[in-house]
Design an enzyme around this catalytic site. Structure first.
Site, PDB file in Angstrom:
ATOM      1  N   TYR A 159       0.823  -1.220   0.000  1.00 45.91           N
ATOM      2  CA  TYR A 159       0.000   0.000   0.000  1.00 45.91           C
ATOM      3  C   TYR A 159       0.862   1.278   0.000  1.00 45.91           C
ATOM      4  CZ  TYR A 159      -3.155   3.706   1.478  1.00 45.91           C
ATOM      5  OH  TYR A 159      -3.825   4.905   1.588  1.00 45.91           O
ATOM      6  N   LYS A 163       1.260   4.082  -3.055  1.00 48.10           N
ATOM      7  CA  LYS A 163       0.914   5.503  -2.890  1.00 48.10           C
ATOM      8  C   LYS A 163       2.134   6.380  -3.231  1.00 48.10           C
ATOM      9  CE  LYS A 163      -2.631   6.888  -1.681  1.00 48.10           C
ATOM     10  NZ  LYS A 163      -3.871   7.147  -2.464  1.00 48.10           N
TER      11      LYS A 163
HETATM   12  N1  NAD Z   1      -8.631   6.519   5.172  1.00 47.44           N
HETATM   13  C1  NAD Z   1      -7.493   7.096   5.515  1.00 47.44           C
HETATM   14  O1  NAD Z   1      -7.131   7.184   6.691  1.00 47.44           O
HETATM   15  C2  NAD Z   1      -6.603   7.671   4.442  1.00 47.44           C
HETATM   16  C3  NAD Z   1      -5.460   8.357   4.838  1.00 47.44           C
HETATM   17  C4  NAD Z   1      -4.610   8.882   3.872  1.00 47.44           C
HETATM   18  C5  NAD Z   1      -4.934   8.770   2.528  1.00 47.44           C
HETATM   19  N2  NAD Z   1      -6.045   8.095   2.148  1.00 47.44           N
HETATM   20  C6  NAD Z   1      -6.339   8.025   0.708  1.00 47.44           C
HETATM   21  O2  NAD Z   1      -7.591   8.616   0.494  1.00 47.44           O
HETATM   22  C7  NAD Z   1      -8.243   7.992  -0.615  1.00 47.44           C
HETATM   23  C8  NAD Z   1      -9.645   7.589  -0.210  1.00 47.44           C
HETATM   24  O3  NAD Z   1      -9.550   6.676   0.857  1.00 47.44           O
HETATM   25  P1  NAD Z   1     -10.825   6.219   1.676  1.00 47.44           P
HETATM   26  O4  NAD Z   1     -10.377   5.997   3.059  1.00 47.44           O
HETATM   27  O5  NAD Z   1     -11.958   7.109   1.384  1.00 47.44           O
HETATM   28  O6  NAD Z   1     -11.056   4.787   1.023  1.00 47.44           O
HETATM   29  P2  NAD Z   1     -12.387   4.106   0.517  1.00 47.44           P
HETATM   30  O7  NAD Z   1     -12.072   2.688   0.250  1.00 47.44           O
HETATM   31  O8  NAD Z   1     -13.512   4.405   1.428  1.00 47.44           O
HETATM   32  O9  NAD Z   1     -12.662   4.859  -0.848  1.00 47.44           O
HETATM   33  C9  NAD Z   1     -12.006   4.551  -2.035  1.00 47.44           C
HETATM   34  C10 NAD Z   1     -13.015   4.598  -3.162  1.00 47.44           C
HETATM   35  O10 NAD Z   1     -12.316   4.277  -4.363  1.00 47.44           O
HETATM   36  C11 NAD Z   1     -13.137   3.398  -5.101  1.00 47.44           C
HETATM   37  N3  NAD Z   1     -12.314   2.552  -5.959  1.00 47.44           N
HETATM   38  C12 NAD Z   1     -11.491   1.540  -5.568  1.00 47.44           C
HETATM   39  N4  NAD Z   1     -10.961   0.948  -6.638  1.00 47.44           N
HETATM   40  C13 NAD Z   1     -11.441   1.609  -7.710  1.00 47.44           C
HETATM   41  C14 NAD Z   1     -11.267   1.456  -9.097  1.00 47.44           C
HETATM   42  N5  NAD Z   1     -10.481   0.474  -9.606  1.00 47.44           N
HETATM   43  N6  NAD Z   1     -11.890   2.298  -9.928  1.00 47.44           N
HETATM   44  C15 NAD Z   1     -12.702   3.268  -9.432  1.00 47.44           C
HETATM   45  N7  NAD Z   1     -12.927   3.443  -8.138  1.00 47.44           N
HETATM   46  C16 NAD Z   1     -12.299   2.621  -7.283  1.00 47.44           C
HETATM   47  C17 NAD Z   1     -13.853   2.556  -4.066  1.00 47.44           C
HETATM   48  O11 NAD Z   1     -15.020   1.950  -4.621  1.00 47.44           O
HETATM   49  C18 NAD Z   1     -14.136   3.585  -3.001  1.00 47.44           C
HETATM   50  O12 NAD Z   1     -15.393   4.183  -3.191  1.00 47.44           O
HETATM   51  C19 NAD Z   1      -7.355   6.835  -1.026  1.00 47.44           C
HETATM   52  O13 NAD Z   1      -6.633   7.212  -2.162  1.00 47.44           O
HETATM   53  C20 NAD Z   1      -6.433   6.629   0.161  1.00 47.44           C
HETATM   54  O14 NAD Z   1      -5.201   6.117  -0.236  1.00 47.44           O
HETATM   55  C21 NAD Z   1      -6.896   7.556   3.077  1.00 47.44           C
HETATM   56  C1  5JK Z   2      -2.156  -2.797  17.679  1.00 49.03           C
HETATM   57  C2  5JK Z   2      -3.471  -2.897  16.990  1.00 49.03           C
HETATM   58  C3  5JK Z   2      -4.521  -3.528  17.828  1.00 49.03           C
HETATM   59  C4  5JK Z   2      -3.943  -1.531  16.539  1.00 49.03           C
HETATM   60  C5  5JK Z   2      -4.184  -1.550  15.060  1.00 49.03           C
HETATM   61  C6  5JK Z   2      -4.476  -0.176  14.559  1.00 49.03           C
HETATM   62  C7  5JK Z   2      -4.369  -0.140  13.049  1.00 49.03           C
HETATM   63  C8  5JK Z   2      -5.545  -0.924  12.477  1.00 49.03           C
HETATM   64  C9  5JK Z   2      -4.317   1.290  12.560  1.00 49.03           C
HETATM   65  C10 5JK Z   2      -3.131   2.040  13.197  1.00 49.03           C
HETATM   66  C11 5JK Z   2      -2.701   3.098  12.202  1.00 49.03           C
HETATM   67  C12 5JK Z   2      -3.727   3.026  11.092  1.00 49.03           C
HETATM   68  C13 5JK Z   2      -3.345   3.590   9.734  1.00 49.03           C
HETATM   69  C14 5JK Z   2      -2.972   5.075   9.811  1.00 49.03           C
HETATM   70  O1  5JK Z   2      -3.929   5.804  10.520  1.00 49.03           O
HETATM   71  C15 5JK Z   2      -2.800   5.687   8.495  1.00 49.03           C
HETATM   72  C16 5JK Z   2      -3.257   5.132   7.358  1.00 49.03           C
HETATM   73  C17 5JK Z   2      -2.907   5.821   6.103  1.00 49.03           C
HETATM   74  C18 5JK Z   2      -3.940   5.739   5.036  1.00 49.03           C
HETATM   75  O2  5JK Z   2      -3.390   6.093   3.808  1.00 49.03           O
HETATM   76  C19 5JK Z   2      -4.707   4.458   4.985  1.00 49.03           C
HETATM   77  C20 5JK Z   2      -5.150   3.968   6.334  1.00 49.03           C
HETATM   78  C21 5JK Z   2      -4.003   3.851   7.318  1.00 49.03           C
HETATM   79  C22 5JK Z   2      -3.051   2.780   6.785  1.00 49.03           C
HETATM   80  C23 5JK Z   2      -4.497   3.433   8.736  1.00 49.03           C
HETATM   81  C24 5JK Z   2      -5.054   1.992   8.739  1.00 49.03           C
HETATM   82  C25 5JK Z   2      -5.331   1.450  10.143  1.00 49.03           C
HETATM   83  C26 5JK Z   2      -4.098   1.549  11.048  1.00 49.03           C
HETATM   84  C27 5JK Z   2      -2.973   0.666  10.520  1.00 49.03           C
END
Ligand code: NAD
Ligand code: 5JK
EC number: 1.1.1.-
Length: 369
Positions: A159, A163
């Site tokens: 992942y 990214k």
């Molecule tokens: N959730 C977090 O903490 C977090 C933190 C940093 C960055 N991000 C980034 O933010 C973005 C959104 O994350 P999220 O948490 O909303 O995830 P999410 O899974 O809720 O949303 C992702 C969306 O992308 C769509 N998608 C996946 N594959 C696809 C494809 N092949 N074609 C078209 N659509 C597709 C999914 O259907 C979904 O609706 C991602 O790029 C993720 O890397 C998330």
């Molecule tokens: C020790 C365990 C019981 C606790 C597990 C927590 C774990 C599921 C959490 C901790 C940190 C979290 C990630 C972090 O907030 C940042 C990101 C970046 C973003 O791009 C995608 C989601 C992610 C990876 C979070 C996922 C859940 C994590 C790993």
């Protein structure tokens, strides 16, 4: 981009517009972007809530499509002014294969860039991640760092690798000529751990707590700080960047911005308890209940089980070596780059962000509330 406040002229495309972050971006664009004429929501899975948005003054076009299919992306993008590319496969639990993660996150982003060039779409905002920087595989802390803080960004997990590659493609594409001869203007936003209404991992923790009689057990020392940011503020940053990219292309083009707000610096678990405590859950233990070496063993066991069971069933527990390392490594940001470059101030205070998230947890099905 046209500049009339009265006549809406702009066409925006949001990839991943039905996801956790995407939904907030879509709803906020409709509320807060007066220049919007049409909003295209592109996602692999379209959500039913899109239907209710079609009754408003802005044309909302739902497009079921796959970012890995270049022709689908180009067709959706034709005639749009701005693309917010937030679609991605967010998987640190082993639900998808490394190949699929790469295909969606890297090839998908490449397709979006190529479609900009092909269709003449000039402005591209990419949702990157803090994980492009870290935590790295060595577990080095990143304490209140900013976009210029030196850090050894070394990844092994699919992942963050995907990214990082995708972000690089987006930044390198800044300045490329698009159809019509104008330069492409790109930038990348790097959220830390996003929380708020719709957050799946928060939902998982809540239900896990309910299954254990309203208790969660501390696994991470309270001293490890994990950066978190409210989803409404992340959405707001995307909207501001999209709005300002034209006027400030020279300054903002090719730049990265961490997403930040006033959410407190806490450990991952203590932060979650800000919302889960008011919903009746308790975090047991002032210190981790299990020694770190035992957690490492359990996480490794989970990884082994996942591998062994893969032919039969997908076993994807929250605890694995990668998530354990993430939760156990301090990673927090402290920056004002977004404010300096495009006037960002968080739209939601910490108190509002907290209240909204608590209300969402309380409204969950099976809530103890
Ligand atoms: N959730 C977090 O903490 C977090 C933190 C940093 C960055 N991000 C980034 O933010 C973005 C959104 O994350 P999220 O948490 O909303 O995830 P999410 O899974 O809720 O949303 C992702 C969306 O992308 C769509 N998608 C996946 N594959 C696809 C494809 N092949 N074609 C078209 N659509 C597709 C999914 O259907 C979904 O609706 C991602 O790029 C993720 O890397 C998330
Ligand atoms: C020790 C365990 C019981 C606790 C597990 C927590 C774990 C599921 C959490 C901790 C940190 C979290 C990630 C972090 O907030 C940042 C990101 C970046 C973003 O791009 C995608 C989601 C992610 C990876 C979070 C996922 C859940 C994590 C790993």
């Amino acid at each position: 981009m046209a500049d009339s406040a009265q006549v809406p002229t702009l066409v925006y495309l949001v990839t991943g517009g039905c996801g956790f972050l995407g939904e907030h971006i879509v709803r906020m664009l409709l509320e807060r972007e007066p220049r919007l004429r049409e909003l295209r929501v592109f996602d692999l899975h379209l959500s039913s809530w899109l239907e209710e948005l079609k009754a408003g003054p802005v044309q909302v076009t739902a497009i079921q499509g796959d970012v890995t299919q270049a022709h689908e992306v180009a067709a959706a993008m034709s005639g749009s002014h701005v693309v917010i590319h937030t679609a991605g496969l967010v998987d640190v639990f082993g639900k998808a294969s490394p190949k699929t993660i790469h295909k969606v996150n890297v090839q998908g982003t490449k397709n979006v860039i190529d479609a900009c060039v092909q269709t003449g779409t000039q402005y591209l905002v990419y949702t990157s991640s803090m994980e492009v920087v870290g935590p790295n595989i060595k577990g080095h802390p990143f304490y209140r760092g900013n976009e210029d803080t030196p850090y050894e960004a070394v990844h092994s997990h699919p992942y963050p690798c995907s990214k990082a590659l995708a972000e690089q493609l987006v930044l390198e594409a800044n300045g490329r000529k698009v159809n019509g001869g104008l330069p492409l203007v790109t930038c990348a936003l790097r959220p830390t751990g996003i929380y708020g209404e719709g957050h799946q991992v928060m939902r998982d923790f809540y239900y896990q707590g309910l299954r254990f009689g309203g208790r969660l057990f501390r696994a991470v020392p309270a001293s490890v700080e994990h950066g978190r940011v409210y989803v409404g503020n992340v959405a707001w940053m995307h909207i501001l960047v999209a709005r300002e990219l034209e006027q400030r292309a020279a300054l903002m083009g090719g730049q990265v911005y961490f997403c930040y707000d006033k959410s407190p610096y806490k450990s991952y678990e203590d932060f979650n308890m800000e919302f889960l405590s008011p919903c009746g859950l308790r975090l047991i233990g002032a210190h981790p209940l299990l020694p770190y070496w035992l957690l490492v063993l359990l996480a490794t066991l989970n990884a082994l089980l996942q591998w062994l069971l893969r032919p039969l069933v997908l076993y994807t527990p929250l605890l694995n070596p990668y998530t354990l390392a993430m939760a156990n490594t301090t990673f927090t940001v402290s920056t004002n780059k977004a404010q300096r470059h495009f006037g960002y101030k968080p739209l939601f205070s910490w108190e509002e962000s907290r209240t909204r998230t608590i209300q969402w947890v309380q409204a969950m099905e099976g809530s103890a509330w």
